[in-house]
Design an enzyme around this catalytic site. Structure first.
Site, PDB file in Angstrom:
ATOM      1  N   LYS A 110       0.811  -1.211   0.000  1.00 33.41           N
ATOM      2  CA  LYS A 110       0.000   0.000   0.000  1.00 33.41           C
ATOM      3  C   LYS A 110       0.851   1.269   0.000  1.00 33.41           C
ATOM      4  O   LYS A 110       0.379   2.331  -0.384  1.00 33.41           O
ATOM      5  CB  LYS A 110      -0.964  -0.023   1.170  1.00 33.41           C
ATOM      6  CG  LYS A 110      -2.027  -1.107   0.978  1.00 33.41           C
ATOM      7  CD  LYS A 110      -3.099  -1.089   2.050  1.00 33.41           C
ATOM      8  CE  LYS A 110      -4.186  -2.104   1.745  1.00 33.41           C
ATOM      9  NZ  LYS A 110      -3.725  -3.498   1.946  1.00 33.41           N
TER      10      LYS A 110
HETATM   11  C1  LIG Z   1      -4.318  -4.584   1.415  1.00 29.57           C
HETATM   12  C2  LIG Z   1      -3.522  -5.819   1.305  1.00 29.57           C
HETATM   13  C3  LIG Z   1      -3.895  -6.855   0.412  1.00 29.57           C
HETATM   14  C4  LIG Z   1      -5.163  -6.778  -0.425  1.00 29.57           C
HETATM   15  O1  LIG Z   1      -5.077  -5.785  -1.413  1.00 29.57           O
HETATM   16  P1  LIG Z   1      -6.385  -5.368  -2.236  1.00 29.57           P
HETATM   17  O2  LIG Z   1      -5.990  -4.208  -3.065  1.00 29.57           O
HETATM   18  O3  LIG Z   1      -7.418  -5.029  -1.208  1.00 29.57           O
HETATM   19  O4  LIG Z   1      -6.770  -6.550  -3.050  1.00 29.57           O
HETATM   20  C5  LIG Z   1      -3.081  -7.959   0.317  1.00 29.57           C
HETATM   21  N1  LIG Z   1      -1.963  -8.084   1.074  1.00 29.57           N
HETATM   22  C6  LIG Z   1      -1.582  -7.122   1.939  1.00 29.57           C
HETATM   23  C7  LIG Z   1      -0.357  -7.325   2.739  1.00 29.57           C
HETATM   24  C8  LIG Z   1      -2.329  -5.946   2.079  1.00 29.57           C
HETATM   25  O5  LIG Z   1      -1.946  -5.003   2.943  1.00 29.57           O
END
Ligand SMILES: *Cc1c(COP(=O)(O)O)cnc(C)c1O
Length: 452
Positions: A110
């Protein structure tokens, strides 16, 4: 470049306004009026480093930001990453790669979007001569990444609501040990659902919302999806040419934001053959891609908590394209889903997507197997990607978090505890959190006292 809502009831907005707005007023999600075509640029783009590539990509969308400014915003966003390549593509074996997306400040993917979003917010504050107060609710990674996107930025404050005692200790430290004066971690006496419910009430109070220039941080922001397109492009360009036409990107998925970005890039003239949607036991998307029915389920907390979702908020963007960009057809589907908890897309074909599902019973065994056979340690989210690789394909598994964020699960699986210097540094810093009742009025009072 202008941006339209999937639900068709919002006038087109420019990039900066669409980013500032987040969720469109008609309840839809913003998408570009038309997608650019990068196919003729690929040879030139292949020579660029990560930040330059990101700039070349974003300039097609952020057309209301002067180019020199945009270049500086993008460059700054990736100086906070600890790996020189930003998104290293590592070969683990024949036809198998891992794309490490966890070298940002909070050790999860993110950061790719939220570092950029933080700098875009800062730029908007300067241009408009206004301050901004960002508000979000989190069950873990998003809150930490959002906080690190805005850390210490003048003219901004960030308030993150989370359920006290229900996020992992390391995630809590990432939110509460920053020492930054513009960061407020609000530990609520309730569940994540209580935090989200309070958030909804606060955002529906128009006077409060505009009075404090509140902005939401969540996974549906247009800038987040676009920023995430870039690492797919970067990785695809790094593959040997003979492998580019056989590749499947394997994406641990929750809200569908990450894999949607890859799919959008494919629609922009980058010939990526396919994607695997890898869910944990909260498998609404797995069920959709195997049966064509999108049907809400109950959430069962899992070892991969950032993928614990009931409905996948970004999925609406894919549906919009699949109903021929027809807001009326989309609205009919969303209404049906809202009323009955299910909907079916007529004439659905998988369109290059495969899917896998991974339960908590699978995860420790996968972590052990990947470690034993490939000498590589995966976190519990990334482990879901290794559940079922497609035979005959070159798999690029997206590693969405560092294993160091989940020491207990890793130790239980392989007896080793991965560490990271940035997490070790947090352990000696004081926790600063504000314990509040999970009630909107209390939270609004707090925000009014501390907003910029
Ligand atoms: C947020 C997150 C996901 C999922 O991502 P999406 O965009 O919601 O599909 C997967 N792995 C980790 C470590 C995350 O922080």
């Amino acid at each position: 470049m202008n941006f339209l809502s999937t639900r068709g009831q919002t006038p087109a907005l420019g990039f900066s306004d669409a980013v500032a707005t987040g969720l469109a007023p008609d309840g839809g999600l913003f998408l570009p009026v038309a997608l650019p075509d990068f196919s003729a640029d690929l040879p030139r783009l292949a020579k660029l480093g990560y930040a330059d590539l990101c700039f070349e990509f974003m300039r097609a969308f952020a057309t209301d930001i002067p180019l020199t400014t945009l270049r500086a915003i993008v460059a700054k966003s990736y100086t906070t990453f600890s790996a020189a390549e930003i998104a290293p593509l590592k070969k683990l074996g024949p036809d198998l790669y891992v794309l490490e997306l966890f070298h940002g400040p909070t050790l999860a993917f993110k950061d790719f979007a939220l570092q950029l979003l933080g700098n875009l917010y800062e730029y908007q504050c300067t241009v408009r001569g206004e301050t901004i107060n960002v508000l979000g609710a989190t069950s873990g990674d998003t809150g930490a990444a959002a906080i690190h996107g805005l850390l210490g930025k003048p003219g901004t404050a960030i308030f993150i609501l989370y359920p006290d005692g229900r996020v992992s200790p390391l995630q809590e430290r990432q939110m509460t040990c920053t020492g930054a004066e513009n960061v407020f971690a609000l530990a609520l006496d309730g569940t994540f659902d209580d935090a989200q419910a309070a958030l909804k009430v606060i955002f529906s109070n128009q006077a409060f919302r505009t009075g404090h220039r509140l902005s939401a941080v969540n996974s549906i922001n247009l800038a987040r999806v676009l920023a995430q397109c870039v690492y797919y492009l970067y990785a695809w360009l790094r593959l040997p040419e003979s492998e580019r036409s056989r590749v499947e990107f394997v994406v641990p998925t929750g809200n569908f934001g990450n894999v949607l970005a890859g799919w959008l890039l494919q629609q922009m003239g980058v010939p990526i053959p396919g994607f695997k949607v890898a869910t944990n036991q909260n498998d609404i998307l797995y069920r959709f891609f195997t049966t064509g029915e999108y049907r809400v389920g109950a959430v069962a907390p899992s070892l991969a908590p950032s993928m614990d979702i009931q409905v996948a908020s970004n999925f609406e963007r894919l549906l919009y394209y699949r109903v021929g960009r027809d807001p009326e057809r989309l609205l009919a589907l969303m209404d049906e889903f809202k009323a009955t908890g299910r909907c079916r897309v007529e004439g659905w074909d998988r369109g290059g997507f495969t899917a896998s599902r991974c339960t908590d019973a699978d995860i420790p065994g996968i972590i052990r197997r990947v470690h034993r056979e490939l000498g590589y340690i995966v976190d519990p989210h990334t482990a879901c990607g290794f559940k079922a690789l497609s035979p005959g394909r070159v798999s690029v598994v997206l590693a969405t978090a560092s294993p160091a964020k989940f020491p207990d699960t890793i130790r239980a699986a392989i007896g080793l505890e991965p560490t990271d210097p940035s997490l070790d540094a947090l352990k000696v810093r004081p926790v600063i959190k504000h314990r509040l009742r999970a009630d909107p009025a209390t939270i609004m009072r707090f925000i009014a006292q501390h907003a910029v």
